[in-house]
Design an enzyme around this catalytic site. Structure first.
Site, short mmCIF file in Angstrom:
data_model
loop_
_atom_site.label_atom_id
_atom_site.label_comp_id
_atom_site.label_asym_id
_atom_site.label_seq_id
_atom_site.Cartn_x
_atom_site.Cartn_y
_atom_site.Cartn_z
N ASP A 136 5.14 -7.67 -0.74
CA ASP A 136 5.14 -6.64 -1.72
C ASP A 136 5.17 -7.79 -3.04
O ASP A 136 6.17 -8.14 -3.33
CB ASP A 136 6.47 -5.76 -1.94
CG ASP A 136 6.19 -4.46 -2.95
OD1 ASP A 136 5.80 -5.13 -4.17
OD2 ASP A 136 6.25 -3.37 -2.65
N HIS A 137 4.02 -7.94 -3.63
CA HIS A 137 3.87 -8.66 -4.73
C HIS A 137 4.72 -8.64 -5.84
O HIS A 137 5.07 -9.49 -6.38
CB HIS A 137 2.42 -9.20 -4.88
CG HIS A 137 1.75 -8.34 -5.99
ND1 HIS A 137 1.36 -7.15 -5.62
CD2 HIS A 137 1.57 -8.34 -7.29
CE1 HIS A 137 0.81 -6.49 -6.81
NE2 HIS A 137 1.02 -7.24 -7.83
N HIS B 276 5.49 -0.88 -4.68
CA HIS B 276 6.24 -1.68 -5.70
C HIS B 276 7.27 -0.78 -6.72
O HIS B 276 8.22 -1.45 -7.07
CB HIS B 276 4.86 -1.97 -6.63
CG HIS B 276 3.77 -2.49 -6.20
ND1 HIS B 276 4.03 -3.44 -5.06
CD2 HIS B 276 2.33 -2.56 -6.26
CE1 HIS B 276 2.80 -3.74 -4.62
NE2 HIS B 276 1.74 -3.20 -5.29
C1 BG6 Z 1 -1.68 -3.55 -6.23
C2 BG6 Z 1 -2.44 -2.32 -6.36
O1 BG6 Z 1 -0.86 -3.69 -5.21
O2 BG6 Z 1 -1.20 -3.75 -7.32
C3 BG6 Z 1 -3.58 -2.22 -7.58
O3 BG6 Z 1 -3.47 -2.09 -5.00
C4 BG6 Z 1 -2.89 -2.60 -8.77
O4 BG6 Z 1 -4.26 -0.95 -7.52
C5 BG6 Z 1 -2.12 -3.90 -8.51
O5 BG6 Z 1 -3.68 -2.50 -9.90
C6 BG6 Z 1 -1.23 -4.14 -9.74
O6 BG6 Z 1 -0.56 -5.28 -9.74
P1 BG6 Z 1 0.00 -6.02 -10.92
O7 BG6 Z 1 0.69 -7.44 -10.38
O8 BG6 Z 1 -1.16 -6.45 -11.81
O9 BG6 Z 1 0.75 -5.16 -11.79
#
Ligand code: BG6
Length: 497
Positions: free
Chosen positions: A183-184, A246
Site C-alpha cells: 500500500d504505497h 490508502h
Molecule cells: C493509486 C490509485 O493507488 O493512488 C490512483 O489507484 C491514485 O487512482 C493514486 O491516483 C494516488 O496516489 P498519490 O501517491 O499520488 O496520492
C-alpha cells in the site's frame, strides 16, 4: 540494516508501474548505494522482448528515467542497466515456468544471489493466484536455498469475499510471513510520521480521545480525472481505489492504541484492532445517511474544457461508478466512542491534497469574547501531501484593550529539515521488503478488516433502494449535498493547496 544479495522477479514487467515507479525506485537505491552487492532484476511478462529491449524500455529510453541519466557517466548507467534481464512468459502467465525456473537458476548461479528471491506481482489481479501456483509447481517458492518473498500490488480483492479468496489462494503456496501486500501510502514519510507524532510526544496523546477531540476529518483530493485508466477505474471507483486501502490505512494509524514497541507484528496487531473497531453500517438508513457518492461532470477549468467522467475513454456511458466518496463513521471503542470521522476522496477536485484534521473541542467554559466560535477551536492539521508538514491552530490575544481572541498558526514544514534524502514511497517499501521488514505492508487480517467495513457500503451502492448518485462540475470540491453529511458538526475544510 544489511540487505542480502538477491534476485527480484517482476511479473508485469512491460506494464506502466514497472517503468514509472519500480525501476526509478531501484535507480534511487542504486544511487544511494543501497542495493546489495549482488542484485539482478528479471522482468517477466507476455511481451516478446530481449534483455536489451527491456533495458531500453525501462532504463535507457524510459521517459521516467532518461532525463536523470543525462549528466551521468556511461559506465555508471551501464552498471545499473546491466542488472536487468527479461523472460517472455507467453500468452497467459500460465505456462513456461520450467523455462522461468531455468532462467532464475542461471541468473542465481552467475550473479551469486544466494537463492534469495522477491517475486513482485504487478499483473492484473486475476493472475495473482495463477502465478503463485505455477511458481509452486516448479518449486520456486521453496526456501531450502535462500528466502522467497511475494509482493502483491493493489487492488487486493474486489470485495470481502474476493479478498478472502485471494488470501487463501496465495497462502496455499506462500506462508503469511512471505507475503507483502503493498500500500504505497504506508511508504509515505508523513503517513509513518502519524505514529511518531502520536507516540514520541507527550503533548498530543493525552488529548487523543473522545474527551478532547470533537471530530476527525480526512481529505484526499486529486485534481486529475481518471486519465488513461478509465477501463480499470470504471470497475473500481473511489471507494475501492482509495478508501478501502490508502485511507483506511491512515484511519488505522489515527485510531490505533499505542503498540508495545515498533516490531512489525506489534504495530500491525494494533492496526487490525483499530480497523475491527470501526462501526459497520448495518441497514439502508444508516448507509443512506452516512455515505455520499458522486461523479464529476464536464466543465471548463482555467479556460480548458474537461470531459465528464461518463465521457472518459473506457468508461461506460451509463456508469454508476463513483469518482467522489464521502463517508461518515464512528469507532466503537473506549477511546473513540461517539467521535464522528469524516473521510472523503475524489478525482477532479480543485487541487491535489491529502490531509488529516483533528478538530479539538471548544473550551468547556468561554471566558473571552469570540473565543467559543467554532472556527477558532484548536485544530491539528497533518499535511500528508503536498507541502508535507504539521500545522497547529490555537488562540492568541489580539493586542489592544480587552480580551479578543484570534487564531494563530504553529507551522512545521518537512522541507525545513536539514538536507536528508526523503525516500519515495516505492523506494522505501522495496528496500523494506528486500530486508524482510513487513511493518509497512498490510497483513491478511488487516486487509480483510478493511473490506468488512467497506463491503456493506459497496453492496448498498450497487443494489440498495433510493441510492443517490450526485454530480459535481470537474474542478469544484464535490457535490453540495456532501455538506449535509457534516452539517451540525462543522464544515469541510477545503485547503487551498
Ligand atoms: C493509486 C490509485 O493507488 O493512488 C490512483 O489507484 C491514485 O487512482 C493514486 O491516483 C494516488 O496516489 P498519490 O501517491 O499520488 O496520492
Amino acid at each position: 540494516k544489511k540487505t542480502a544479495n538477491q534476485l527480484l522477479v517482476i511479473f508485469g514487467a512491460s506494464g506502466d508501474l514497472t517503468a514509472r515507479k519500480l525501476v526509478p525506485s531501484l535507480f534511487n537505491l542504486y544511487i544511494a548505494r543501497q542495493l546489495p552487492e549482488n542484485f539482478v532484476v528479471l522482468g517477466a511478462s507476455r511481451s516478446d522482448m530481449t534483455d536489451k529491449d527491456f533495458r531500453n524500455r525501462v532504463v535507457l529510453e524510459s521517459k521516467y528515467l532518461k532525463p536523470r541519466l543525462e549528466d551521468l557517466k556511461e559506465n555508471y548507467i551501464q552498471g545499473f542497466s546491466d542488472k536487468f534481464f527479461y523472460e517472455d512468459l507467453g500468452g497467459d502467465y500460465d505456462t513456461h515456468y520450467d523455462r522461468l525456473r531455468k532462467r532464475v537458476e542461471d541468473l542465481n548461479n552467475k550473479y551469486h544471489t544466494e537463492g534469495n528471491i522477491i517475486y513482485y506481482l504487478s499483473t492484473p489481479p486475476t493472475l495473482y493466484e495463477t502465478i503463485a501456483s505455477r511458481l509452486a509447481e516448479v518449486e520456486l517458492n521453496k526456501e531450502n536455498l535462500g528466502w522467497k518473498r511475494l509482493i502483491v500490488e493493489k487492488p487486493f480483492g474486489y470485495s470481502l469475499d474476493t479478498a478472502k479468496a485471494l488470501n487463501n489462494g496465495l497462502q496455499k503456496y506462500f506462508s503469511e510471513s512471505q507475503i507483502y501486500r503493498i500500500d504505497h501510502y504506508l511508504g509515505k514519510e508523513t503517513v509513518q510520521n502519524l505514529l511518531v507524532t502520536r507516540f514520541a510526544n507527550t503533548i498530543f496523546e493525552p488529548l487523543w480521545n473522545r474527551n478532547y477531540i470533537h471530530h476527525v476529518e480526512i481529505t484526499n483530493a486529486e485534481s486529475v480525472g481518471v486519465e488513461k485508466r478509465g477501463g480499470y477505474y470504471d470497475k473500481s471507483g473511489a471507494l475501492r481505489d482509495m478508501f478501502q486501502n490508502h485511507l483506511l490505512q491512515i484511519v488505522s494509524l489515527i485510531v490505533m492504541e499505542p503498540p508495545i514497541g515498533d516490531e512489525p507484528e506489534e504495530i500491525r496487531n494494533e492496526k487490525v484492532k483499530a480497523l475491527k473497531s470501526l462501526r459497520i453500517m448495518k441497514n439502508d438508513k444508516e448507509l443512506h445517511d452516512n455515505t455520499i457518492r458522486a461523479q464529476y461532470m464536464d466543465s471548463t477549468i482555467n479556460g480548458e474544457k474537461v470531459k465528464g467522467y461518463r465521457q472518459e475513454e473506457g468508461v461506460d456511458k451509463n456508469s454508476t461508478t463513483e469518482t467522489y466518496a464521502a463517508i461518515k463513521f464512528f469507532v466503537d471503542n473506549w477511546r473513540w466512542k461517539d467521535v464522528p470521522f469524516y473521510v472523503r476522496t475524489a478525482k477532479r477536485m480543485p487541487t491535489k491534497v491529502t490531509e488529516v484534521v483533528i478538530h479539538f473541542k471548544s473550551p468547556h467554559h468561554h471566558i473571552f469574547q469570540n473565543s467559543g466560535v467554532n472556527n477558532k477551536d484548536n485544530k491539528l492539521i497533518i499535511r500528508i501531501q503536498p507541502d508535507e508538514g504539521i500545522l497547529m491552530k490555537f488562540g492568541v490575544k489580539v493586542p489592544g484593550q480587552g480580551f479578543k481572541v484570534e487564531r494563530a498558526n504553529l507551522d512545521f514544514y518537512y522541507s525545513s529539515l536539514a538536507q536528508t534524502h526523503v525516500m519515495e514511497a516505492y523506494e522505501r517499501l522495496l528496500l523494506d521488503c528486500m530486508q524482510g521488514d513487513a511493518t509497512l505492508y498490510a497483513r491478511a487480517d488487516e486487509v480483510e478488516a478493511a473490506w468488512e467495513f467497506v463491503d456493506p457500503i459497496l453492496k448498498y451502492w450497487e443494489t440498495g433502494d433510493d441510492v443517490r448518485m450526485y454530480g459535481y462540475a470537474a474542478g469544484v470540491w464535490g457535490p453540495e449535498n456532501a455538506d449535509e453529511l457534516i452539517e451540525g458538526i462543522g464544515y469541510w475544510r477545503n485547503p487551498s493547496s
